[in-house]
Design an enzyme around this catalytic site. Structure first.
Site, mmCIF file in Angstrom:
data_model
loop_
_atom_site.group_PDB
_atom_site.id
_atom_site.type_symbol
_atom_site.label_atom_id
_atom_site.label_comp_id
_atom_site.label_asym_id
_atom_site.label_seq_id
_atom_site.Cartn_x
_atom_site.Cartn_y
_atom_site.Cartn_z
ATOM 1 N N TYR A 146 0.843 -1.204 0.000
ATOM 2 C CA TYR A 146 0.000 0.000 0.000
ATOM 3 C C TYR A 146 0.881 1.257 0.000
ATOM 4 O O TYR A 146 0.673 2.185 -0.798
ATOM 5 C CB TYR A 146 -0.921 -0.006 1.219
ATOM 6 C CG TYR A 146 -1.900 1.151 1.242
ATOM 7 C CD1 TYR A 146 -3.105 1.085 0.549
ATOM 8 C CD2 TYR A 146 -1.622 2.322 1.952
ATOM 9 C CE1 TYR A 146 -4.001 2.147 0.557
ATOM 10 C CE2 TYR A 146 -2.506 3.384 1.964
ATOM 11 C CZ TYR A 146 -3.699 3.297 1.272
ATOM 12 O OH TYR A 146 -4.580 4.362 1.277
ATOM 13 N N LYS A 150 1.159 4.145 -2.979
ATOM 14 C CA LYS A 150 0.793 5.555 -2.798
ATOM 15 C C LYS A 150 1.982 6.477 -3.101
ATOM 16 O O LYS A 150 1.795 7.577 -3.633
ATOM 17 C CB LYS A 150 0.254 5.779 -1.388
ATOM 18 C CG LYS A 150 -1.105 5.097 -1.174
ATOM 19 C CD LYS A 150 -2.164 5.596 -2.163
ATOM 20 C CE LYS A 150 -3.550 5.048 -1.890
ATOM 21 N NZ LYS A 150 -4.557 5.558 -2.845
HETATM 22 N N1 LIG Z 1 -9.859 5.840 4.363
HETATM 23 C C1 LIG Z 1 -8.654 6.302 4.626
HETATM 24 O O1 LIG Z 1 -8.244 6.444 5.778
HETATM 25 C C2 LIG Z 1 -7.736 6.718 3.509
HETATM 26 C C3 LIG Z 1 -6.540 7.375 3.836
HETATM 27 C C4 LIG Z 1 -5.680 7.763 2.815
HETATM 28 C C5 LIG Z 1 -5.998 7.503 1.491
HETATM 29 N N2 LIG Z 1 -7.170 6.852 1.207
HETATM 30 C C6 LIG Z 1 -7.436 6.586 -0.203
HETATM 31 O O2 LIG Z 1 -8.665 7.179 -0.578
HETATM 32 C C7 LIG Z 1 -9.242 6.408 -1.644
HETATM 33 C C8 LIG Z 1 -10.674 6.076 -1.294
HETATM 34 O O3 LIG Z 1 -10.666 5.328 -0.074
HETATM 35 P P1 LIG Z 1 -11.955 5.026 0.791
HETATM 36 O O4 LIG Z 1 -11.531 5.141 2.203
HETATM 37 O O5 LIG Z 1 -13.115 5.804 0.300
HETATM 38 O O6 LIG Z 1 -12.120 3.469 0.471
HETATM 39 P P2 LIG Z 1 -13.427 2.588 0.205
HETATM 40 O O7 LIG Z 1 -12.999 1.173 0.377
HETATM 41 O O8 LIG Z 1 -14.572 3.104 0.987
HETATM 42 O O9 LIG Z 1 -13.709 2.887 -1.347
HETATM 43 C C9 LIG Z 1 -12.865 2.423 -2.368
HETATM 44 C C10 LIG Z 1 -13.698 2.247 -3.624
HETATM 45 O O10 LIG Z 1 -12.850 1.787 -4.679
HETATM 46 C C11 LIG Z 1 -13.553 0.811 -5.414
HETATM 47 N N3 LIG Z 1 -12.650 -0.104 -6.104
HETATM 48 C C12 LIG Z 1 -11.823 -1.032 -5.567
HETATM 49 N N4 LIG Z 1 -11.205 -1.724 -6.539
HETATM 50 C C13 LIG Z 1 -11.657 -1.208 -7.717
HETATM 51 C C14 LIG Z 1 -11.402 -1.514 -9.073
HETATM 52 N N5 LIG Z 1 -10.557 -2.503 -9.426
HETATM 53 N N6 LIG Z 1 -12.034 -0.788 -10.021
HETATM 54 C C15 LIG Z 1 -12.909 0.194 -9.687
HETATM 55 N N7 LIG Z 1 -13.192 0.530 -8.420
HETATM 56 C C16 LIG Z 1 -12.572 -0.178 -7.447
HETATM 57 C C17 LIG Z 1 -14.382 0.055 -4.352
HETATM 58 O O11 LIG Z 1 -15.466 -0.655 -4.964
HETATM 59 C C18 LIG Z 1 -14.827 1.186 -3.456
HETATM 60 O O12 LIG Z 1 -16.069 1.717 -3.843
HETATM 61 C C19 LIG Z 1 -8.342 5.188 -1.831
HETATM 62 O O13 LIG Z 1 -7.465 5.424 -2.890
HETATM 63 C C20 LIG Z 1 -7.589 5.115 -0.526
HETATM 64 O O14 LIG Z 1 -6.341 4.463 -0.641
HETATM 65 C C21 LIG Z 1 -8.052 6.473 2.168
#
Ligand SMILES: NC(=O)c1ccc[n+]([C@@H]2O[C@H](COP(=O)([O-])OP(=O)(O)OC[C@H]3O[C@@H](n4cnc5c(N)ncnc54)[C@H](O)[C@@H]3O)[C@@H](O)[C@H]2O)c1
Length: 238
Positions: A146, A150
């Site tokens: 991960y 990133k």
């Molecule tokens: N939640 C956190 O604390 C956090 C922190 C830093 C960065 N992020 C980043 O923010 C972004 C969104 O995260 P989130 O927390 O909303 O996660 P989440 O799991 O709620 O949502 C992720 C979405 O991506 C979709 N997805 C996964 N694989 C896919 C694919 N192959 N094709 C199309 N869609 C796909 C899933 O269906 C889901 O709807 C991500 O890139 C994550 O790494 C999240």
């Protein structure tokens, strides 16, 4: 925010915790939102897309352009997290799976939508990276795939920004700290420790991440180029 009314915006990962907030915020700003995800969560006009699959991503870009006549903005937010595994034990398949969604998926989306933007000489892209791309969090996480994915998103963002800025396409990133979304459902046992390490004393609300993205897509961020906005409640300060 200025300049988002009637903009055609594609959002990958639109059905997730942050993605849903982004779609909602952009709709509130008057944008026409196309929700790209594996599953329809009702965030906008749904276009089923697997970001790891080049054919699927290209088809999604064609669909948006066909339906809307153009694409103005892209938010590349689809991402996954898997179980903690010590680096020396991580199966290469797990490493590949995480990189396929988090880095290849961002590249494919930027390329497919970016081509249309470059043809028109205008466009705006925000990629979702993470604080963990630049900072190995000081809890015993074992997330080398991960974190590497990133860091890749951040480097990709800077590269695309430099290549495309002169051709009218602005590329930036945001790096959230912890946001309580389904992504972290495997990590609830670590929440107390993470909260204790966050100066702000709480996690981000998805709407706060969405606000930073709306800003970067807006006219007001016109001179941002390859920047990465950190939205982490101070986590990386200590
Ligand atoms: N939640 C956190 O604390 C956090 C922190 C830093 C960065 N992020 C980043 O923010 C972004 C969104 O995260 P989130 O927390 O909303 O996660 P989440 O799991 O709620 O949502 C992720 C979405 O991506 C979709 N997805 C996964 N694989 C896919 C694919 N192959 N094709 C199309 N869609 C796909 C899933 O269906 C889901 O709807 C991500 O890139 C994550 O790494 C999240």
């Amino acid at each position: 925010m200025q300049g988002l009314t009637d903009k055609v915006v594609a959002v990958t990962g639109a059905g997730g915790g942050i993605g849903s907030a982004i779609c909602g915020r952009l709709r509130d700003e008057g944008a026409r939102v196309y929700a790209l995800d594996l599953v329809d969560a009702g965030g906008g006009e749904f276009v089923r897309t697997d970001v790891t699959d080049e054919t699927s991503v290209r088809a999604a870009a064609e669909t948006v352009v066909e339906r809307a006549g153009r694409v103005d903005c892209l938010v590349a937010g689809a991402g996954i997290v898997e179980d903690d595994v010590p680096a020396e034990q991580m199966p290469a398949e797990q490493f590949d799976r995480v990189l396929a969604v988090n880095l290849r998926g961002v590249f494919l989306a930027c390329q497919a939508f970016g081509r249309h933007m470059l043809d028109r000489g205008q466009g705006r892209i925000v990629n979702i990276s993470s604080m963990s791309g630049n900072h190995v969090v000081n809890t015993p996480q074992k997330q080398c795939a991960y974190n590497a994915s990133k860091a890749g998103v951040s480097a990709l963002t800077r590269s695309l920004a430099a290549e495309w800025a002169g051709r009218g396409v602005r590329v930036n990133a945001i790096s959230p700290g912890y946001v309580d979304t389904p992504l972290l459902s495997l990590k609830r046992h670590q929440f107390d420790q993470w909260l204790g390490n966050t100066p702000a004393g709480r996690f981000a609300r998805p709407e706060e991440v969405a606000a930073a993205i709306a800003f970067l897509l807006s006219d007001e961020a016109g001179f941002f180029c390859g920047s990465e906005l950190l939205v982490d409640g101070g986590y990386t300060l200590i």
